[in-house]
Design an enzyme around this catalytic site. Structure first.
Site, PDB file in Angstrom:
ATOM      1  N   ASP A  94      40.998  21.861   5.493  1.00 40.17           N
ATOM      2  CA  ASP A  94      41.303  21.625   4.087  1.00 40.17           C
ATOM      3  C   ASP A  94      42.522  20.710   4.002  1.00 40.17           C
ATOM      4  O   ASP A  94      43.194  20.460   4.997  1.00 40.17           O
ATOM      5  CB  ASP A  94      41.517  22.933   3.331  1.00 40.17           C
ATOM      6  N   ASP A 266      33.660  29.547   2.857  1.00 38.22           N
ATOM      7  CA  ASP A 266      34.705  29.977   3.787  1.00 38.22           C
ATOM      8  C   ASP A 266      35.539  31.047   3.108  1.00 38.22           C
ATOM      9  O   ASP A 266      35.642  31.084   1.884  1.00 38.22           O
ATOM     10  CB  ASP A 266      35.610  28.812   4.187  1.00 38.22           C
ATOM     11  N   CYS A 304      23.155  47.048  12.676  1.00 34.42           N
ATOM     12  CA  CYS A 304      23.892  45.863  13.118  1.00 34.42           C
ATOM     13  C   CYS A 304      23.821  45.730  14.638  1.00 34.42           C
ATOM     14  O   CYS A 304      23.945  46.720  15.367  1.00 34.42           O
ATOM     15  CB  CYS A 304      25.350  45.949  12.670  1.00 34.42           C
TER      16      CYS A 304
END
Length: 371
Positions: A94, A266, A304
């Site tokens: 960024d 994000d 999971c």
């Protein structure tokens, strides 16, 4: 300019949701995708090898933090972030805009840029669009961001001024960019005000960036306002360019964003929650420090397949938390990042299979009921 090393192709659609492939100098990325945040050239508590095993395709790092420490020149001397942090896959940086503007009284904005004091030692620094691009070229990420101003989303006048500055700075960022192996994304601003968001999307689209980010959301506005803004902006953005919703990363937000045409996300949330003893699951969050888990032999999530859930019990993780062991944060971070990566993969598969709506509504109902 970036077309030789960067491209995006939408390979499947259902409704507004898209599955695509982002091509970068460091590899292809299958979208929609969640990007873990490695603010200071590290995803907190996780090694690059662990991230690779989890299935992470791209990381995000922060220009502001790396500029202050260790310095862009040092990272450049290692041939950029990829070599410095030993991550061979794509990286996005960024521009530092959000972090600078989060400094409050420590920064002063003018038409040319921002003067700010370091949160580390109080030293004075200055970012301009040109400086932000220069630093990101030194860092060497595959995708870099235009320097923007994030405003209070509710304040119309501030949002207008910040948007206009963001537009002028975007033009300057394009002129300042020299490296052809980096893709520069424009950032759409305008708070929660439809007329500003529409104007920003139209203007930035006219500059023909290789990708577009929706900035200034998940900063205090209501969830309905966030979703309306995403819908409005994505109706204007070109179909053939990737769309990146900045700073958003709960399972619900991923699903809602993808249903509205977002390709990239994000957020620091998965590792931050891990450091506060919380696990993400498709049934809601779990606080593993609770006494109810003291003797629990179950994994965090029986469905999971992450390293943590394959090997460790809730009781063991709670023991690590109570013993203040660093491994607790690592195991929870592995699980949380894996959960968002796998959710992105599942949503992509259901877009391709044309049954996304049924799958998404089932997950959302479960998450919303738990919350």
């Amino acid at each position: 300019m970036e077309k030789d090393s960067f491209s995006f192709q939408v390979t499947a659609k259902q409704g507004k949701a898209r599955a695509g492939i982002l091509t970068t100098p460091h590899g292809n990325i299958e979208t929609p995708i969640f990007m873990p945040v490695g603010t200071q050239a590290t995803v907190k508590s996780l090694t690059p090898a662990q991230l690779d095993e989890i299935g992470v395709q791209i990381l995000l790092s922060n220009t502001y933090h790396l500029y202050l420490r260790p310095g862009a020149e040092i990272i450049e001397s290692f041939d950029g972030l990829h070599q410095f942090m030993r991550w061979e896959k794509p990286i996005l940086t960024d521009s530092g805009g959000f972090q600078v503007f989060s400094l409050g009284d420590l920064r002063k904005i003018d038409a040319d840029g921002v003067t700010f004091k370091s949160h580390l030692d109080g030293s004075t620094h200055r970012f301009t669009p040109e400086k932000a691009i220069q630093i990101q070229e030194q860092l060497g990420a595959d995708i870099i961001m235009a320097f923007d101003e994030c405003s209070d989303p509710e304040n119309f006048q501030y949002s207008l001024e910040a948007m206009n500055r963001t537009h002028r700075w975007a033009e300057r960022c394009i002129k300042a960019k020299h490296r052809k192996d980096q893709a520069l994304f424009g950032i759409i601003q305008g708070g929660i005000h439809p007329e500003l968001r529409e104007k920003s999307a139209v203007f930035l689209t006219s500059l023909d960036f290789p990708g577009y980010s929706i900035g200034g959301l998940s900063v205090g506005e209501s969830k309905p306002d966030m979703l309306k803004t995403i819908e409005l902006v994505n109706q204007i953005l070109p179909e053939e360019k990737p769309r990146y919703l900045m700073g958003v990363g709960t399972p619900v937000d991923l699903i809602e964003g993808i249903l509205r045409g977002v390709d990239m996300f994000d957020c620091v949330l998965p590792t931050r929650l891990a450091r506060h003893h919380a696990a993400m699951t498709m049934s809601g969050r779990m606080n593993l420090s609770k006494a109810v888990y003291k003797k629990d032999p179950s994994p965090i999530d029986k469905t999971c397949s992450c390293y943590t859930c394959r090997n460790f019990s809730r009781a063991y993780i709670r023991h690590l938390i109570k013993a203040n062991e660093i491994l607790a944060a690592t195991l929870l971070s592995i699980h949380n990042v894996f959960t968002l990566i796998e959710l992105s993969k599942e949503l992509r598969r259901h877009i391709i299979d044309k049954d996304l709506d049924v799958y998404a509504q089932k997950i959302l109902a479960n998450l919303n009921k738990k919350d």
